[in-house]
Design an enzyme around this catalytic site. Structure first.
Site, PDB file in Angstrom:
ATOM      1  N   LYS A   2       0.824  -1.216   0.000  1.00 10.88           N
ATOM      2  CA  LYS A   2       0.000   0.000   0.000  1.00 10.88           C
ATOM      3  C   LYS A   2       0.853   1.259   0.000  1.00 10.88           C
ATOM      4  CE  LYS A   2      -4.462  -1.580   1.504  1.00 10.88           C
ATOM      5  NZ  LYS A   2      -5.588  -1.417   2.417  1.00 10.88           N
TER       6      LYS A   2
ATOM      7  N   LYS B  15      -7.027 -10.797  -9.999  1.00  8.14           N
ATOM      8  CA  LYS B  15      -8.116 -11.036  -9.064  1.00  8.14           C
ATOM      9  C   LYS B  15      -9.246 -10.030  -9.316  1.00  8.14           C
ATOM     10  CE  LYS B  15      -8.471 -10.574  -4.220  1.00  8.14           C
ATOM     11  NZ  LYS B  15      -7.934 -10.509  -2.870  1.00  8.14           N
TER      12      LYS B  15
ATOM     13  N   LYS C 118     -12.076  -3.981  -7.169  1.00  5.01           N
ATOM     14  CA  LYS C 118     -12.572  -2.672  -7.581  1.00  5.01           C
ATOM     15  C   LYS C 118     -11.440  -1.739  -7.980  1.00  5.01           C
ATOM     16  CE  LYS C 118     -16.010  -0.777  -5.394  1.00  5.01           C
ATOM     17  NZ  LYS C 118     -16.938  -0.402  -4.306  1.00  5.01           N
TER      18      LYS C 118
HETATM   19  P1  AMP Z   1     -11.169  -6.385   0.147  1.00  2.00           P
HETATM   20  O1  AMP Z   1     -12.081  -5.221   0.348  1.00  2.00           O
HETATM   21  O2  AMP Z   1     -10.552  -6.478  -1.206  1.00  2.00           O
HETATM   22  O3  AMP Z   1     -10.161  -6.520   1.273  1.00  2.00           O
HETATM   23  O4  AMP Z   1     -12.063  -7.683   0.270  1.00  2.00           O
HETATM   24  C1  AMP Z   1     -12.835  -7.991   1.398  1.00  2.00           C
HETATM   25  C2  AMP Z   1     -13.012  -9.476   1.471  1.00  2.00           C
HETATM   26  O5  AMP Z   1     -13.493 -10.024   0.248  1.00  2.00           O
HETATM   27  C3  AMP Z   1     -11.727 -10.214   1.806  1.00  2.00           C
HETATM   28  O6  AMP Z   1     -11.990 -11.138   2.843  1.00  2.00           O
HETATM   29  C4  AMP Z   1     -11.345 -10.958   0.558  1.00  2.00           C
HETATM   30  O7  AMP Z   1     -10.831 -12.234   0.852  1.00  2.00           O
HETATM   31  C5  AMP Z   1     -12.647 -11.095  -0.203  1.00  2.00           C
HETATM   32  N1  AMP Z   1     -12.361 -10.908  -1.638  1.00  2.00           N
HETATM   33  C6  AMP Z   1     -12.036  -9.768  -2.259  1.00  2.00           C
HETATM   34  N2  AMP Z   1     -11.843  -9.957  -3.582  1.00  2.00           N
HETATM   35  C7  AMP Z   1     -12.033 -11.279  -3.804  1.00  2.00           C
HETATM   36  C8  AMP Z   1     -11.965 -12.121  -4.971  1.00  2.00           C
HETATM   37  N3  AMP Z   1     -11.673 -11.625  -6.171  1.00  2.00           N
HETATM   38  N4  AMP Z   1     -12.227 -13.446  -4.822  1.00  2.00           N
HETATM   39  C9  AMP Z   1     -12.532 -13.949  -3.618  1.00  2.00           C
HETATM   40  N5  AMP Z   1     -12.611 -13.218  -2.489  1.00  2.00           N
HETATM   41  C10 AMP Z   1     -12.365 -11.899  -2.569  1.00  2.00           C
END
Ligand code: AMP
Length: 337
Positions: free
Chosen positions: A112, A198, A201
Site C-alpha cells: 500500500k 483477481k 474494484k
Molecule cells: P477487500 O475489500 O478487497 O479486502 O475484500 C474484502 C473481502 O473479500 C476479503 O476477505 C477478501 O478475501 C474477499 N475478496 C475480495 N476480492 C475477492 C476475490 N476476487 N475473490 C474472492 N474473495 C475476494
C-alpha cells in the site's frame, strides 16, 4: 458454549461478487454454528486517502449490504468499529507490545505504501497505515475471539495478532486467547476482463461485477468476459472459462455446472451458451439481494437503530476487556458516573 468468530470488512462502497462469494456468503453460514461478531471497520479506511462524506456513506452502505446479504441482527453482532472506541484504546496499548521491526515486515504495508508513492497521489504515507495491523489485532483481541475466518492474504496479519497476544500474556499475565484461523474453502474470483488478475474494484469497473449492479450491466460484463487468451496449452481449460465455471459453482447452480462441464469435456461447449447461463444465474441470485437492499434503504432510520443497538452490545464485551487490560497494565480503572 459456542465459539466466538470475529471478522471485519472495510467500507469500500459497493460490494462485488468477489467479496460476496469469497467472504460474506461464508459469514452468513457461520452464523448458524458460532457466536459471530462482524464489524464494518471504518477506522481502517482512514489509513488511505479518503473523503469524509464518502466514508460516512460507504459505512452505512456496507452495513445495509451485509444485512441484505443475510447477516441477521438476531444472530450476529454487526458493529461499526468507530462506535466501539475500546478498539482504539486497546490498539494504543498493543502498539506498546508490538515492535517496529515486525510492522515493517508486513507485506500489505509495503504494497500500500508503494501504491501511494507511485506518483499518482500526494505520496503521503500515514503512520496509521503503518500501525494498521495493530488496530486489526485490537479488533480481534478486544472480543477475545476464538476463530478468525481468513484467506491466504490475511494469514500474516493473524499471525501478528497471535504474536501480540502471546507477548501481552507473557508480560502482563495470561488473558487473551490466541486467535486461531478458521480456514474455509472459498472461491477466488478473477476479473472477467482480465482473468490473470483477481476481481477487484481497484482495477476499474470492467474488472468486477457489483453484487447490486443492474441486470443489464451484469449481463454485458459476463458477455464480454475473456474466454481464450490465444496462448492456452492444448487441452487445458483457460483461466477465463474456469472463472465462469467458478461463478456457476459459487452461485450453487450445480445442475447447469455439471451439464456444461460435460459439454466442455466433450468438446461441444459454446462459450456464448456458458455466458448466457452464467448471466441468468447471477441475475436471479442478485435480484433477491437487490430487493432486500431496497427495503432496507427505504427505512434507513431503522438501520441506524439496529447498528447503534448492536454496536452497544459490542461495546459491552469490549468494555469488559478494556477494564481488565487496564488493571493488568497498571492503568487506573474508569468509574463511570
Ligand atoms: P477487500 O475489500 O478487497 O479486502 O475484500 C474484502 C473481502 O473479500 C476479503 O476477505 C477478501 O478475501 C474477499 N475478496 C475480495 N476480492 C475477492 C476475490 N476476487 N475473490 C474472492 N474473495 C475476494
Amino acid at each position: 458454549m459456542k465459539k466466538r468468530v470475529l471478522s471485519c470488512i472495510q467500507p469500500t462502497g459497493e460490494m462485488h461478487l468477489g467479496n460476496y462469494f469469497g467472504a460474506i456468503k461464508n459469514w452468513v453460514k457461520l452464523q448458524e454454528e458460532y457466536e459471530c461478531i462482524y464489524g464494518v471497520v471504518d477506522l481502517h479506511s482512514m489509513t488511505m486517502p479518503y473523503q469524509a462524506e464518502a466514508l460516512k456513506n460507504n459505512t452505512l452502505q456496507m452495513a445495509i449490504e451485509l444485512l441484505a446479504c443475510g447477516i441477521d441482527p438476531k444472530k450476529s453482532t454487526l458493529f461499526i468499529q468507530s462506535l466501539v472506541p475500546q478498539h482504539t484504546e486497546l490498539s494504543w496499548i498493543l502498539n506498546c507490545v508490538t515492535s517496529y521491526g515486525e510492522l515493517s515486515r508486513m507485506t500489505q504495508f509495503k504494497d500500500k505504501s508503494n501504491q501511494l508513492e507511485d506518483g499518482t497521489t500526494s505520496g503521503f504515507v500515514s503512520a496509521g497505515l503503518f500501525n494498521y495491523p495493530v488496530l486489526q489485532a485490537a479488533d480481534i483481541l478486544i472480543y477475545r475471539a476464538d476463530l478468525i475466518p481468513v484467506g491466504k492474504d490475511q494469514e500474516q496479519h493473524l499471525e501478528l495478532s497471535r504474536n501480540i497476544a502471546v507477548r501481552f500474556n507473557h508480560q502482563f499475565g495470561d488473558y487473551f486467547p490466541e486467535p486461531q484461523p478458521l480456514f474455509t474453502e472459498v472461491p477466488k474470483l478473477l476479473s472477467l476482463a482480465d482473468p490473470t488478475k483477481k476481481m477487484s474494484k481497484s482495477l476499474g469497473p470492467k474488472h468486477y461485477i457489483g453484487l447490486f449492479e443492474d441486470e443489464k450491466s451484469i449481463r454485458k460484463k459476463v458477455n464480454k468476459a475473456v474466454t481464450d487468451s490465444g496462448n492456452e496449452m492444448e487441452g487445458k481449460m483457460s483461466a477465463g472459462v474456469k472463472n465462469l465455471f467458478t461463478l456457476l459453482k459459487a452461485a450453487e447452480n450445480i445442475s447447469d455446472y455439471d451439464a456444461l462441464m460435460k459439454e466442455y469435456n466433450n468438446g461441444t461447449l459454446q462459450y456464448g451458451k456458458l455466458k448466457a447461463v452464467v448471466g441468468d444465474t447471477l441475475v436471479s441470485l442478485t435480484n433477491a439481494f437487490k430487493e432486500r437492499k431496497k427495503e432496507l434503504e427505504k427505512d434507513e432510520a431503522s438501520v441506524h437503530d439496529i447498528l447503534q443497538e448492536l454496536s452497544a452490545q459490542a461495546r459491552e464485551i469490549a468494555e469488559e476487556t478494556i477494564q481488565k487490560v487496564r488493571t493488568l497494565t497498571g492503568l487506573p480503572g474508569i468509574k463511570y458516573r
